[in-house]
Design a protein around this motif. Structure first.
Motif, mmCIF file in Angstrom:
data_model
loop_
_atom_site.group_PDB
_atom_site.id
_atom_site.type_symbol
_atom_site.label_atom_id
_atom_site.label_comp_id
_atom_site.label_asym_id
_atom_site.label_seq_id
_atom_site.Cartn_x
_atom_site.Cartn_y
_atom_site.Cartn_z
ATOM 1 N N CYS A 54 0.848 -1.195 0.000
ATOM 2 C CA CYS A 54 0.000 0.000 0.000
ATOM 3 C C CYS A 54 0.882 1.244 0.000
ATOM 4 C CB CYS A 54 -0.954 -0.011 1.205
ATOM 5 S SG CYS A 54 -0.167 -0.174 2.816
ATOM 6 N N TRP A 55 0.412 2.285 -0.712
ATOM 7 C CA TRP A 55 1.228 3.464 -0.961
ATOM 8 C C TRP A 55 0.428 4.736 -0.692
ATOM 9 C CZ3 TRP A 55 6.170 2.622 -3.247
ATOM 10 C CH2 TRP A 55 6.408 1.305 -3.676
ATOM 11 N N ALA A 56 1.135 5.769 -0.299
ATOM 12 C CA ALA A 56 0.610 7.139 -0.281
ATOM 13 C C ALA A 56 1.429 7.905 -1.302
ATOM 14 C CB ALA A 56 0.723 7.763 1.104
ATOM 15 N N GLY A 57 0.915 8.015 -2.505
ATOM 16 C CA GLY A 57 1.708 8.579 -3.593
ATOM 17 C C GLY A 57 2.840 7.637 -3.946
ATOM 18 N N THR A 58 4.081 8.132 -3.791
ATOM 19 C CA THR A 58 5.248 7.303 -4.071
ATOM 20 C C THR A 58 5.886 6.743 -2.790
ATOM 21 O OG1 THR A 58 6.665 9.265 -4.046
ATOM 22 C CG2 THR A 58 5.764 8.580 -6.187
ATOM 23 N N VAL A 59 5.205 6.947 -1.660
ATOM 24 C CA VAL A 59 5.736 6.505 -0.372
ATOM 25 C C VAL A 59 5.154 5.133 -0.015
ATOM 26 C CG1 VAL A 59 5.946 7.011 2.089
ATOM 27 C CG2 VAL A 59 6.029 8.877 0.409
ATOM 28 N N LEU A 60 6.028 4.152 0.193
ATOM 29 C CA LEU A 60 5.588 2.822 0.589
ATOM 30 C C LEU A 60 5.194 2.839 2.061
ATOM 31 C CD1 LEU A 60 5.250 -0.215 0.008
ATOM 32 C CD2 LEU A 60 7.672 -0.499 0.620
ATOM 33 N N LEU A 61 3.966 2.401 2.355
ATOM 34 C CA LEU A 61 3.463 2.410 3.723
ATOM 35 C C LEU A 61 3.548 1.048 4.410
ATOM 36 C CD1 LEU A 61 0.234 4.514 3.030
ATOM 37 C CD2 LEU A 61 2.420 5.339 3.925
ATOM 38 N N ASP A 62 3.218 -0.005 3.703
ATOM 39 C CA ASP A 62 3.150 -1.328 4.322
ATOM 40 C C ASP A 62 3.131 -2.387 3.228
ATOM 41 O OD1 ASP A 62 3.008 -3.184 6.332
ATOM 42 O OD2 ASP A 62 0.847 -2.992 6.654
ATOM 43 N N THR A 63 3.586 -3.590 3.562
ATOM 44 C CA THR A 63 3.539 -4.712 2.627
ATOM 45 C C THR A 63 3.062 -5.964 3.361
ATOM 46 O OG1 THR A 63 5.847 -5.324 3.026
ATOM 47 C CG2 THR A 63 5.418 -3.796 1.215
ATOM 48 N N THR A 64 2.307 -6.794 2.652
ATOM 49 C CA THR A 64 1.833 -8.071 3.180
ATOM 50 C C THR A 64 1.958 -9.120 2.098
ATOM 51 O OG1 THR A 64 0.230 -6.973 4.622
ATOM 52 C CG2 THR A 64 -0.111 -9.324 4.204
ATOM 53 N N TYR A 65 2.598 -10.231 2.417
ATOM 54 C CA TYR A 65 2.720 -11.307 1.449
ATOM 55 C C TYR A 65 1.551 -12.262 1.626
ATOM 56 C CZ TYR A 65 5.296 -13.822 -2.082
ATOM 57 O OH TYR A 65 5.679 -14.377 -3.274
ATOM 58 N N VAL A 66 0.821 -12.527 0.551
ATOM 59 C CA VAL A 66 -0.391 -13.341 0.587
ATOM 60 C C VAL A 66 -0.132 -14.672 -0.116
ATOM 61 C CG1 VAL A 66 -2.779 -13.521 -0.206
ATOM 62 C CG2 VAL A 66 -1.925 -11.354 0.721
ATOM 63 N N VAL A 67 -0.469 -15.757 0.581
ATOM 64 C CA VAL A 67 -0.335 -17.105 0.014
ATOM 65 C C VAL A 67 -1.597 -17.894 0.316
ATOM 66 C CG1 VAL A 67 2.182 -17.228 0.102
ATOM 67 C CG2 VAL A 67 0.835 -17.848 2.117
ATOM 68 N N VAL A 68 -1.731 -19.041 -0.313
ATOM 69 C CA VAL A 68 -2.880 -19.906 -0.061
ATOM 70 C C VAL A 68 -2.437 -21.109 0.763
ATOM 71 C CG1 VAL A 68 -4.088 -19.224 -2.160
ATOM 72 C CG2 VAL A 68 -2.522 -21.180 -2.201
ATOM 73 N N SER A 69 -3.397 -21.746 1.427
ATOM 74 C CA SER A 69 -3.111 -22.979 2.140
ATOM 75 C C SER A 69 -2.647 -24.037 1.157
ATOM 76 C CB SER A 69 -4.360 -23.471 2.882
ATOM 77 O OG SER A 69 -4.823 -22.508 3.795
ATOM 78 N N SER A 70 -1.866 -24.962 1.634
ATOM 79 C CA SER A 70 -1.316 -26.006 0.777
ATOM 80 C C SER A 70 -2.430 -26.872 0.193
ATOM 81 C CB SER A 70 -0.348 -26.872 1.579
ATOM 82 O OG SER A 70 0.658 -26.066 2.149
ATOM 83 N N THR A 71 -2.173 -27.376 -1.003
ATOM 84 C CA THR A 71 -3.194 -28.163 -1.686
ATOM 85 C C THR A 71 -2.677 -29.496 -2.213
ATOM 86 O OG1 THR A 71 -2.696 -27.027 -3.767
ATOM 87 C CG2 THR A 71 -4.457 -26.107 -2.401
ATOM 88 N N ARG A 72 -1.393 -29.804 -2.026
ATOM 89 C CA ARG A 72 -0.838 -31.050 -2.555
ATOM 90 C C ARG A 72 0.125 -31.645 -1.539
ATOM 91 N NH1 ARG A 72 3.276 -32.831 -6.002
ATOM 92 N NH2 ARG A 72 4.202 -30.782 -6.130
#
Length: 297
Positions: A80-98
């Protein structure tokens, strides 16, 4: 010690994680997920893996982003950004399936409460791990080193007492991420079951008449005192005809050989716990032990 653990994990694409992200969320395949931006800004813009307008279905409500129908293309790094300023990051993954199988091997050089664990995976991934100490407290997350699909981490349990009986096993928790998937599992073990000493050191060979006198020292990493942490030594010597002979010595750090030998080496183990032998020391050439003769002119 080898531990087989049943896992489920999706294969990752080519552009994989190289380090474990500080913040991540795990969602179910085809479910909805809410990602929040940790900021006081009321209006922010979002990117997925650097793209401002990815081809996924989302609802943006200021500091909150809702991902609809989470699937593999919707996994990755949400920023997420405010203009060109990075505010926060979150890495999103799914539960395992195999379902996968993962081999974890742990080894300690002595009873000092330190050990090392390693494992391999056939796909790019990032891991972190921590130890549940024998007193029940949780350790800090430990960095995991990686090299060509092999991962390893070193641990020290400050609450471990080498002179006390192990009543409760240690627990190792491990978390892993690929670009799309998440795994979380634990293994349990006693230190006494993973001890494998280093090779004995300072092996010397001296010829005394018709006998060979061998002397050595315990591994530098082995626990002290020697009277309490005894070792069983295995000497292997090669006769002049190439035959190899084993000799076992306990409670001493020297012995005599009656036979003529070409070379010798030595290994050791804890005779009262796990029967894992140390690696062999380097071969010691017996010819080098013969005394020099003075040349008379």
């Amino acid at each position: 010690m080898l531990v087989l653990v049943g896992l489920v994990l999706c294969l990752a694409p080519a552009d994989a994680l190289t380090a474990f992200p500080p913040k991540f969320q795990v969602g179910k395949m085809n479910g909805d997920m809410v990602v929040k931006c940790n900021t006081s800004e009321q209006q922010v813009t979002w990117t997925l893996n650097g793209e401002l307008d990815p081809m996924i279905e989302v609802t943006n409500e200021g500091q909150t982003l809702t991902i609809h129908g989470l699937d593999l293309p919707a996994t990755g790094n949400y920023s997420c950004w405010a203009g060109t300023v990075l505010l926060d990051t979150t890495y999103v993954v799914v539960s395992s399936t195999r379902e996968e199988r993962l081999n974890v091997s742990c080894q300690a050089e002595s009873y000092r409460g330190s050990f090392r664990c390693s494992w391999t995976v056939p796909y790019p991934a990032a891991f972190r791990t921590r130890l549940t100490h024998s007193d029940g407290s949780l350790g800090e997350w430990v960095p995991v080193a990686s090299h060509r699909g092999r991962f390893s981490a070193s641990f020290t349990d400050p609450s471990f007492c080498p002179f006390a009986e192990e009543l409760h096993p240690l627990q190792l928790q491990l978390e892993g991420l690929t670009d799309t998937s998440y795994l979380n599992f634990s293994i349990h073990f006693f230190v006494r079951d993973i001890v494998r000493p280093d090779p004995p050191q300072q092996l010397t060979v001296q010829r005394r008449g018709e006998q060979l006198h061998l002397a050595w020292a315990p591994p530098a990493s082995w626990s002290l005192p020697k009277s309490y942490f005894a070792l069983l030594y295995r000497l292997q010597y090669e006769l002049l005809n190439g035959t190899q002979v084993d000799k076992y010595v306990e409670g001493a750090e020297e012995t005599q050989l009656q036979e003529s030998a070409r070379r010798v080496r030595i290994s050791c183990q804890d005779p009262y716990a796990n029967p894992a032998w140390s690696p062999w020391s380097a071969w010691q050439d017996v010819n080098a032990a013969q005394p020099r003769r003075l040349r008379v002119h």
